[in-house]
Design an enzyme around this catalytic site. Structure first.
Site, PDB file in Angstrom:
ATOM      1  N   GLN A 297       5.134  -4.613  -4.094  1.00 13.41           N
ATOM      2  CA  GLN A 297       6.428  -5.283  -4.157  1.00 13.41           C
ATOM      3  C   GLN A 297       6.264  -6.789  -4.251  1.00 13.41           C
ATOM      4  OE1 GLN A 297       9.256  -4.285  -1.052  1.00 13.41           O
ATOM      5  NE2 GLN A 297      10.536  -6.062  -1.549  1.00 13.41           N
TER       6      GLN A 297
ATOM      7  N   CYS B 123      12.940  -3.492  -1.695  1.00 18.08           N
ATOM      8  CA  CYS B 123      12.198  -2.357  -1.143  1.00 18.08           C
ATOM      9  C   CYS B 123      12.919  -1.036  -1.374  1.00 18.08           C
ATOM     10  CB  CYS B 123      11.911  -2.564   0.341  1.00 18.08           C
ATOM     11  SG  CYS B 123      13.372  -2.822   1.368  1.00 18.08           S
TER      12      CYS B 123
ATOM     13  N   HIS C  93      13.548  -2.211   6.185  1.00 17.37           N
ATOM     14  CA  HIS C  93      12.631  -1.987   5.079  1.00 17.37           C
ATOM     15  C   HIS C  93      12.575  -0.494   4.750  1.00 17.37           C
ATOM     16  CE1 HIS C  93       9.314  -3.044   2.441  1.00 17.37           C
ATOM     17  NE2 HIS C  93       8.555  -2.114   2.991  1.00 17.37           N
TER      18      HIS C  93
ATOM     19  N   ASP D   7       4.444   2.242   0.146  1.00 20.41           N
ATOM     20  CA  ASP D   7       5.184   1.072   0.595  1.00 20.41           C
ATOM     21  C   ASP D   7       4.603  -0.131  -0.130  1.00 20.41           C
ATOM     22  OD1 ASP D   7       6.290  -1.086   1.926  1.00 20.41           O
ATOM     23  OD2 ASP D   7       5.815  -0.369   3.941  1.00 20.41           O
TER      24      ASP D   7
END
Length: 248
Positions: free
Chosen positions: A101, A107, A181, A197
């Protein structure tokens, strides 16, 4: 400052309005980008009560968890990532397709992309769509190039902006500091439960699931989202949605 200590995009980075964990708007976003209408996003009302889990069609192909980025969580992340090298994988032999990211407050979008780009869900991406083009273009790229590709894909930005403004609550500003998140859990083609993630150093294998187990199975919940709840320290701002078969 190292990416382990502070993995967040820099203040001057491209920024998106945070995406609400709303199944209807997430489903609309994914369908607009090219996901088959055979799949949709569902609310997960509980990950500890079987009677509430039963509302989600099975198998569930991906689970998105929204959690608070607390001091306890950051301490655990720093400890786990300390000796882990930055992921450099690319190509069709990767076990999963992972995106770093680099867009602030994106996110939620990252979680959705991880959900539909991996495991059986990828088979539900319609050909000749923004999603199919993005996935095909991303596979041969290294992580930094993939992130740059996301930043310069206008269909992502426009679809995300439209969805973010349709939430049930007032949307924050794109440059606001948000302490919630998204993380995505998927079952890979080899049965591995992956934690995906874009804020971490790469995809994280959490264990090999038995045949027939999906991301809402007891093993997957124990190895994945329930560990986050164990670190909650009284902050219970958690929610979950799952990618699974459409109800209509």
């Amino acid at each position: 400052m190292s990416s382990t200590t502070n993995p967040d995009p820099s203040p001057g980075s491209l920024a998106f309005v945070p995406l609400e964990a709303n199944p209807e708007l997430m489903t609309s976003l994914l369908h607009k980008l090219g996901l088959s209408r055979a799949l949709q996003i569902h609310d997960v009302y509980s990950i500890t009560e079987p009677e509430l889990l039963a509302f989600v069609p099975r198998p569930a192909l991906a689970l998105l968890l929204v959690f608070p980025v607390s001091a306890v969580y950051e301490s655990a992340r720093l400890a786990e990532d300390a000796d882990v090298p930055e992921y450099t994988g690319s190509g069709s032999r990767e076990p999963v397709l992972w995106f770093k990211q680099t867009i602030r407050n994106a996110c939620g979008l990252m979680g959705l992309l991880h959900a539909v780009s991996n495991g059986p869900a990828r088979n539900f991406v319609e050909p000749n769509t923004p999603l199919s083009t993005l996935i095909a273009s991303s596979i041969p790229l290294a992580p930094a190039a993939r992130s740059a590709l996301l930043e310069r894909t206008p269909e992502l930005a426009s679809a995300h902006a439209e969805a973010a403004q349709q939430g049930a609550t007032a949307a924050p500003d794109a440059r606001d500091d948000v302490d919630l998140h998204y993380v995505c859990f998927v079952r890979g083609d080899d049965g591995t439960l992956w934690e995906l993630d874009g804020r971490r150093k790469g995809p994280i294998a959490r264990g090999r699931l038995p045949d027939g187990d999906d991301v809402l199975s007891q093993n997957a919940l124990l190895w994945g989202p329930l560990k986050f709840l164990d670190r909650a320290a009284g902050d219970m701002r958690f929610s979950c949605v799952a990618l699974a078969g459409a109800l209509d």
